[in-house]
Motif scaffolding. Structure first.
Motif, PDB file in Angstrom:
ATOM      1  N   GLU A 175      23.765  12.213   5.018  1.00 29.05           N
ATOM      2  CA  GLU A 175      23.567  12.429   6.344  1.00 29.05           C
ATOM      3  C   GLU A 175      23.743  13.312   7.234  1.00 29.05           C
ATOM      4  O   GLU A 175      22.591  13.930   7.801  1.00 29.05           O
ATOM      5  CB  GLU A 175      24.304  11.361   6.909  1.00 29.05           C
ATOM      6  CG  GLU A 175      23.803   9.504   7.113  1.00 29.05           C
ATOM      7  CD  GLU A 175      24.969   8.982   7.485  1.00 29.05           C
ATOM      8  OE1 GLU A 175      25.829   9.131   8.773  1.00 29.05           O
ATOM      9  OE2 GLU A 175      25.464   7.854   6.813  1.00 29.05           O
ATOM     10  N   SER A 224      17.743  13.601  11.135  1.00 28.96           N
ATOM     11  CA  SER A 224      17.468  12.382  11.352  1.00 28.96           C
ATOM     12  C   SER A 224      17.932  10.789  10.794  1.00 28.96           C
ATOM     13  O   SER A 224      17.289  11.110   9.369  1.00 28.96           O
ATOM     14  CB  SER A 224      16.323  12.064  12.318  1.00 28.96           C
ATOM     15  OG  SER A 224      16.324  10.565  12.962  1.00 28.96           O
ATOM     16  N   THR A 225      18.787  10.368  11.216  1.00 29.56           N
ATOM     17  CA  THR A 225      18.582   9.016  10.202  1.00 29.56           C
ATOM     18  C   THR A 225      18.721   8.217  10.417  1.00 29.56           C
ATOM     19  O   THR A 225      18.469   6.192   9.987  1.00 29.56           O
ATOM     20  CB  THR A 225      21.076   8.811  10.137  1.00 29.56           C
ATOM     21  OG1 THR A 225      21.250   9.217  10.815  1.00 29.56           O
ATOM     22  CG2 THR A 225      20.945   9.826   9.120  1.00 29.56           C
ATOM     23  N   GLY A 226      18.376   8.181  12.393  1.00 33.68           N
ATOM     24  CA  GLY A 226      17.638   7.057  13.209  1.00 33.68           C
ATOM     25  C   GLY A 226      16.654   6.272  12.245  1.00 33.68           C
ATOM     26  O   GLY A 226      17.050   4.005  12.283  1.00 33.68           O
ATOM     27  N   ASP A 227      15.897   6.320  12.224  1.00 33.80           N
ATOM     28  CA  ASP A 227      14.763   5.234  10.901  1.00 33.80           C
ATOM     29  C   ASP A 227      14.464   5.014   9.506  1.00 33.80           C
ATOM     30  O   ASP A 227      13.791   4.890   8.966  1.00 33.80           O
ATOM     31  CB  ASP A 227      13.060   5.540  11.679  1.00 33.80           C
ATOM     32  CG  ASP A 227      13.225   7.134  11.189  1.00 33.80           C
ATOM     33  OD1 ASP A 227      13.458   8.010  10.949  1.00 33.80           O
ATOM     34  OD2 ASP A 227      11.459   7.461  11.264  1.00 33.80           O
ATOM     35  N   ARG A 228      16.197   5.437   8.368  1.00 37.46           N
ATOM     36  CA  ARG A 228      15.947   5.922   8.078  1.00 37.46           C
ATOM     37  C   ARG A 228      16.525   4.472   6.748  1.00 37.46           C
ATOM     38  O   ARG A 228      17.491   3.721   7.563  1.00 37.46           O
ATOM     39  CB  ARG A 228      16.928   6.940   6.966  1.00 37.46           C
ATOM     40  CG  ARG A 228      16.532   7.895   7.541  1.00 37.46           C
ATOM     41  CD  ARG A 228      16.485   8.900   6.699  1.00 37.46           C
ATOM     42  NE  ARG A 228      16.304  10.304   7.194  1.00 37.46           N
ATOM     43  CZ  ARG A 228      14.774  11.099   6.059  1.00 37.46           C
ATOM     44  NH1 ARG A 228      13.882  10.327   5.411  1.00 37.46           N
ATOM     45  NH2 ARG A 228      14.422  12.259   6.696  1.00 37.46           N
ATOM     46  N   THR A 229      16.475   4.080   5.658  1.00 38.89           N
ATOM     47  CA  THR A 229      16.773   3.095   4.944  1.00 38.89           C
ATOM     48  C   THR A 229      17.602   3.692   3.890  1.00 38.89           C
ATOM     49  O   THR A 229      17.482   4.890   3.169  1.00 38.89           O
ATOM     50  CB  THR A 229      15.668   2.186   3.815  1.00 38.89           C
ATOM     51  OG1 THR A 229      14.392   1.564   4.811  1.00 38.89           O
ATOM     52  CG2 THR A 229      16.028   0.950   3.771  1.00 38.89           C
ATOM     53  N   THR A 237      18.199   7.490   0.410  1.00 39.48           N
ATOM     54  CA  THR A 237      17.984   7.494   1.502  1.00 39.48           C
ATOM     55  C   THR A 237      16.011   7.441   0.865  1.00 39.48           C
ATOM     56  O   THR A 237      15.730   8.592   0.193  1.00 39.48           O
ATOM     57  CB  THR A 237      18.467   8.079   2.698  1.00 39.48           C
ATOM     58  OG1 THR A 237      17.500   7.432   3.851  1.00 39.48           O
ATOM     59  CG2 THR A 237      17.869   9.598   2.676  1.00 39.48           C
ATOM     60  N   LYS A 255      10.167  10.060   3.328  1.00 44.77           N
ATOM     61  CA  LYS A 255      10.013   9.828   4.924  1.00 44.77           C
ATOM     62  C   LYS A 255       8.046  10.550   4.032  1.00 44.77           C
ATOM     63  O   LYS A 255       6.905  10.211   5.104  1.00 44.77           O
ATOM     64  CB  LYS A 255      10.132  10.498   5.737  1.00 44.77           C
ATOM     65  CG  LYS A 255      11.123   9.497   6.404  1.00 44.77           C
ATOM     66  CD  LYS A 255      11.036   7.967   6.487  1.00 44.77           C
ATOM     67  CE  LYS A 255      12.409   7.187   7.175  1.00 44.77           C
ATOM     68  NZ  LYS A 255      11.728   5.845   6.412  1.00 44.77           N
TER      69      LYS A 255
END
Length: 150
Positions: free
Chosen positions: A32, A37-42, A61, A64
């Motif tokens: 992380e 950014s980690t907001g929209d990650r799987t 992760t 993108k």
């Protein structure tokens, strides 16, 4: 347990845990910190035994965009499409020990691809535990047994 069909490969970047299971949280924290950014990650966990029987774990992760992992310098891995056997653990943080129990059950399946990995797919407070099935074994299990003259 249910079969789960992953219809396309998932490109991920990862950070290896220094130990298992103690180093898992630190590996996710390190991953992380490398990301903008980690907001929209799987997030995923990947594990398998090495030749000595020790569990190797990777906190991962999704990428993108192609090659994103090179920007942040974690290693790269491809989660392969195919048929997996799965079990969902609801609110996993309250029952962390259940993850190991579920994987032990999944790993006992006769169609298991023994050259694959255990996959944790984090979905909010839940985790989907998956093991890849071996297509030839899967097809063999579907075939009807030969009739004999007994």
């Amino acid at each position: 347990m249910k079969k789960y069909e992953l219809i396309k490969d998932i490109e991920v970047m990862y950070v290896p845990a220094q130990s298992f299971p103690e180093g898992i949280l630190a590996a996710f924290e390190k991953l992380e910190t490398k990301l903008a950014s980690t907001g929209d990650r799987t997030f995923f966990g990947l594990s398998w035994p090495n030749k000595n029987g020790n569990i190797m774990y990777k906190a991962a992760t999704d990428e993108k965009y192609s090659g994103e992992g090179k920007k942040y310098e974690p290693a790269h891995f491809t989660i392969r499409k195919g048929t997996y056997l799965s079990d969902l653990i609801i609110d996993y943080k309250k029952v962390l020990q259940q993850i190991g129990v579920v994987f032990q059950q999944l790993l006992d399946h006769p169609e298991l691809d023994t050259n694959s990995y255990c996959l944790e797919w984090y979905k909010g407070d839940d985790v989907l535990c998956l093991v890849k099935l071996d297509p030839p074994k899967e097809e063999h299990m579907k075939q009807k047994p030969l009739k004999t003259d007994r």
